[in-house]
Scaffold this motif. Structure first.
Motif, PDB file in Angstrom:
ATOM      1  N   GLY A 124      -6.841   4.412 -13.204  1.00  0.00           N
ATOM      2  CA  GLY A 124      -5.918   5.543 -13.088  1.00  0.00           C
ATOM      3  C   GLY A 124      -6.199   6.377 -11.859  1.00  0.00           C
ATOM      4  N   PHE A 125      -7.465   6.527 -11.497  1.00  0.00           N
ATOM      5  CA  PHE A 125      -7.808   7.283 -10.292  1.00  0.00           C
ATOM      6  C   PHE A 125      -7.249   6.592  -9.056  1.00  0.00           C
ATOM      7  N   ALA A 126      -7.416   5.270  -8.991  1.00  0.00           N
ATOM      8  CA  ALA A 126      -6.894   4.516  -7.852  1.00  0.00           C
ATOM      9  C   ALA A 126      -5.376   4.637  -7.774  1.00  0.00           C
ATOM     10  N   THR A 127      -4.726   4.611  -8.941  1.00  0.00           N
ATOM     11  CA  THR A 127      -3.270   4.747  -8.979  1.00  0.00           C
ATOM     12  C   THR A 127      -2.835   6.130  -8.491  1.00  0.00           C
ATOM     13  N   ALA A 128      -3.533   7.175  -8.950  1.00  0.00           N
ATOM     14  CA  ALA A 128      -3.193   8.541  -8.535  1.00  0.00           C
ATOM     15  C   ALA A 128      -3.434   8.730  -7.040  1.00  0.00           C
ATOM     16  N   LEU A 129      -4.425   8.045  -6.515  1.00  0.00           N
ATOM     17  CA  LEU A 129      -4.754   8.177  -5.101  1.00  0.00           C
ATOM     18  C   LEU A 129      -3.636   7.650  -4.204  1.00  0.00           C
ATOM     19  N   THR A 130      -2.798   6.753  -4.728  1.00  0.00           N
ATOM     20  CA  THR A 130      -1.702   6.197  -3.920  1.00  0.00           C
ATOM     21  C   THR A 130      -0.717   7.272  -3.473  1.00  0.00           C
ATOM     22  N   ALA A 131      -0.651   8.389  -4.200  1.00  0.00           N
ATOM     23  CA  ALA A 131       0.253   9.485  -3.809  1.00  0.00           C
ATOM     24  C   ALA A 131      -0.204  10.136  -2.515  1.00  0.00           C
ATOM     25  N   VAL A 132      -1.495  10.040  -2.218  1.00  0.00           N
ATOM     26  CA  VAL A 132      -2.051  10.638  -1.005  1.00  0.00           C
ATOM     27  C   VAL A 132      -2.330   9.573   0.053  1.00  0.00           C
ATOM     28  N   VAL A 158      -3.474   2.358  -0.731  1.00  0.00           N
ATOM     29  CA  VAL A 158      -4.189   1.965  -1.949  1.00  0.00           C
ATOM     30  C   VAL A 158      -3.275   1.177  -2.883  1.00  0.00           C
ATOM     31  N   ASN A 159      -1.980   1.164  -2.606  1.00  0.00           N
ATOM     32  CA  ASN A 159      -1.065   0.317  -3.379  1.00  0.00           C
ATOM     33  C   ASN A 159      -1.399  -1.157  -3.218  1.00  0.00           C
ATOM     34  N   GLU A 160      -1.992  -1.509  -2.073  1.00  0.00           N
ATOM     35  CA  GLU A 160      -2.382  -2.895  -1.848  1.00  0.00           C
ATOM     36  C   GLU A 160      -3.524  -3.266  -2.801  1.00  0.00           C
ATOM     37  N   PRO A 161      -3.431  -4.415  -3.486  1.00  0.00           N
ATOM     38  CA  PRO A 161      -4.457  -4.813  -4.465  1.00  0.00           C
ATOM     39  C   PRO A 161      -5.874  -4.780  -3.913  1.00  0.00           C
ATOM     40  N   PHE A 162      -6.058  -5.221  -2.660  1.00  0.00           N
ATOM     41  CA  PHE A 162      -7.405  -5.243  -2.086  1.00  0.00           C
ATOM     42  C   PHE A 162      -8.010  -3.854  -2.036  1.00  0.00           C
ATOM     43  N   TYR A 163      -7.239  -2.898  -1.517  1.00  0.00           N
ATOM     44  CA  TYR A 163      -7.759  -1.538  -1.373  1.00  0.00           C
ATOM     45  C   TYR A 163      -7.899  -0.839  -2.730  1.00  0.00           C
ATOM     46  N   LYS A 164      -6.978  -1.145  -3.637  1.00  0.00           N
ATOM     47  CA  LYS A 164      -7.092  -0.556  -4.973  1.00  0.00           C
ATOM     48  C   LYS A 164      -8.365  -1.041  -5.656  1.00  0.00           C
ATOM     49  N   LEU A 174     -10.741  -4.317 -12.940  1.00  0.00           N
ATOM     50  CA  LEU A 174     -10.135  -5.209 -11.949  1.00  0.00           C
ATOM     51  C   LEU A 174      -9.189  -6.215 -12.596  1.00  0.00           C
ATOM     52  N   SER A 175      -9.454  -6.569 -13.842  1.00  0.00           N
ATOM     53  CA  SER A 175      -8.611  -7.565 -14.511  1.00  0.00           C
ATOM     54  C   SER A 175      -7.292  -6.966 -14.976  1.00  0.00           C
ATOM     55  N   GLY A 176      -7.326  -5.665 -15.268  1.00  0.00           N
ATOM     56  CA  GLY A 176      -6.122  -5.021 -15.773  1.00  0.00           C
ATOM     57  C   GLY A 176      -5.861  -5.314 -17.228  1.00  0.00           C
ATOM     58  N   SER A 177      -6.709  -6.092 -17.893  1.00  0.00           N
ATOM     59  CA  SER A 177      -6.481  -6.473 -19.279  1.00  0.00           C
ATOM     60  C   SER A 177      -6.734  -5.344 -20.273  1.00  0.00           C
ATOM     61  N   PHE A 178      -7.215  -4.209 -19.745  1.00  0.00           N
ATOM     62  CA  PHE A 178      -7.522  -3.075 -20.617  1.00  0.00           C
ATOM     63  C   PHE A 178      -6.300  -2.235 -20.953  1.00  0.00           C
ATOM     64  N   THR A 179      -5.146  -2.500 -20.328  1.00  0.00           N
ATOM     65  CA  THR A 179      -3.989  -1.621 -20.466  1.00  0.00           C
ATOM     66  C   THR A 179      -3.567  -1.435 -21.915  1.00  0.00           C
ATOM     67  N   THR A 180      -3.421  -2.528 -22.649  1.00  0.00           N
ATOM     68  CA  THR A 180      -2.984  -2.437 -24.039  1.00  0.00           C
ATOM     69  C   THR A 180      -3.999  -1.692 -24.891  1.00  0.00           C
ATOM     70  N   LEU A 181      -5.292  -1.998 -24.683  1.00  0.00           N
ATOM     71  CA  LEU A 181      -6.326  -1.322 -25.458  1.00  0.00           C
ATOM     72  C   LEU A 181      -6.368   0.167 -25.147  1.00  0.00           C
TER      73      LEU A 181
END
Length: 437
Positions: A113-121, A125-131, A344-351
């Motif tokens: 979530g921090f990486a996602t919020a950082l994309t506003a600034v 960071v939208n790029e997967p590598f930088y995220k 990094l896997s993103g599999s935590f979203t549902t949990l």
């Protein structure tokens, strides 16, 4: 096992009362409050203010149970310790396993979530590598801070918590003068709006923002006079957070009215009305500090649950090893590496979405443990006893069960499924490490 280093932390380095309060606030107030008002308004309209009061009442009832339970112990572990003392090893392990797993997953979710919020600034960071790089640097850096010592964690936590509260205090202090009383009528939605009105759904949603108070007792051994300070800190934290939430929702509704449901950034949008574009930027900065702060709290508290279970020989003893800085470095490394992998896997979203359901696997046993321990160990009373006998724990249990059934069956099964997964682990650990201890 470097257990001799476990108590090397001096009283000056440990968390004092107000540092514990700031740690608790940091563990509760995260990204949720910056996104809460619009979702609550969409479900309950102005009546979401009443929902806030309802959830504050439930959260305070649960917090009082945690306060009384924590007043009997000075060890790390929180809900795990209480359940084990009241119900034995099996229930204790179940609660501890759930707590450790959900804590790691929640930390992974918040780092993402921090990486996602950082994309506003920083749009790059939208790029997967930088995220992914941001996630690794954030979690790895926090893990390193925790290994280097409690003193560093305490100072950084205090600074971050104050930093996250400044924009919220400013939002309330200025915004209260721009509140339009007409935006609160009718209090209960009517007409088409009444069709989407759901007190139960709104209560379940908003309650998520109150979760985290249970984390205060998880690192008791790193706190000064824990049996005295932890119970009082839990009560103070819940009073302050409840007041904050009520005033934030009050200002958000009072400034935006019906437009509140349509915005994805309620506090930033409302702040821009009375503070201009600079207010919106300030809230955006506050969001990053807030999410960063709750990541810090999670990185500090999560390993302590793992250590508590290992100390009772229900996890491999390597997790109880301490560094020369007096920190549980193996547990910190484990939580950090597993958390990074999940993030990094993103599999935590549902949990992450059903985490509020899974937390009741900690809340209900703790409320029951309060009643059991009063009868089981009357010779060692808590430093903070809940008034009115069994009334408050009983109310907390009944209201929690009501709130739990507001979730759909799918979320309940996934949220509590970890209890089933933990069973074979318990018997494996019992055979290898617990028997004969």
């Amino acid at each position: 096992m470097n257990s001799q280093n476990k108590n090397n932390t001096s009283a000056a380095q440990k968390f004092g009362f107000w540092s514990i309060v700031l740690l608790g606030i940091n563990a509760i107030i995260g990204s949720g409050i910056f996104l809460l008002p619009n979702k609550a308004y969409a479900l309950a309209g102005p009546f979401s203010l009443v929902v806030i009061i309802f959830d504050a009442f439930l959260a305070m009832s649960l917090a009082l149970c945690f306060a009384e339970a924590s007043g009997r112990f000075h060890r790390n572990g929180g809900p795990y310790i209480y359940a084990r003392a009241a119900f034995g090893n099996f229930v204790g392990f179940e609660v501890g396993f759930m707590k450790a797993a959900i804590s790691i997953i929640a930390w992974a979710a918040m780092s993402n979530g921090f990486a996602t919020a950082l994309t506003a600034v920083v749009p790059a960071v939208n790029e997967p590598f930088y995220k992914n790089l941001v996630i690794i640097l954030l979690m790895g850096g926090l893990g390193l801070i925790n290994i280097l010592g409690v003193q560093i964690s305490k100072v950084v936590n205090n600074l971050v918590t104050v930093g996250k509260l400044v924009p919220l205090v400013l939002f309330i202090a200025v915004g209260i003068f721009y509140v339009n009383g007409g935006h609160f009528t009718p209090l209960i939605p009517t007409g088409e709006a009444a069709e989407s009105f759901s007190f139960g759904a709104a209560a379940l949603l908003i309650f998520y923002a109150f979760t985290g108070f249970e984390a205060i007792a998880e690192a008791a051994e790193d706190m000064d006079e824990p049996k005295k300070n932890v119970p009082r800190a839990i009560v103070v934290v819940m009073l302050l957070v409840s007041l904050f939430y009520f005033l934030i929702v009050l200002v958000s509704i009072g400034v935006l009215g019906g437009d509140l449901a349509a915005t994805k950034t309620p506090i930033a949008t409302a702040a821009a009305v009375f503070l201009g574009s600079a207010g919106g930027l300030l809230v955006t900065a506050g969001t990053l500090v807030s999410i960063g702060g709750i990541n810090l709290a999670s990185s500090f508290l999560t390993p302590r649950v793992i250590v508590a279970i290992a100390d009772d020989h229900m996890l491999p003893p390597v997790f109880s090893r301490y560094s020369r800085f007096g920190t549980p470095y193996v547990a910190i490394l484990f939580a950090t590496l597993v958390g990074i992998a999940i993030a990094l896997s993103g599999s935590f979203t549902t949990l992450a979405a059903i985490s509020v359901v899974s937390r009741f696997a900690q809340y209900l046993p703790t409320c029951l443990a309060v009643l059991i321990l009063r009868q089981k160990t009357p010779e060692t009373p808590s430093t903070l006893e809940i008034p009115f006998g069994p009334v408050i724990p009983a109310v907390a249990i009944l209201v929690s069960l009501w709130l739990l059934v507001q979730a759909d069956v799918h979320k309940i099964l996934i949220g509590l499924g970890g209890l089933v997964i933990a069973v074979p682990f318990y018997f494996l650990m019992k055979k290898q490490y617990l028997e004969g201890k």
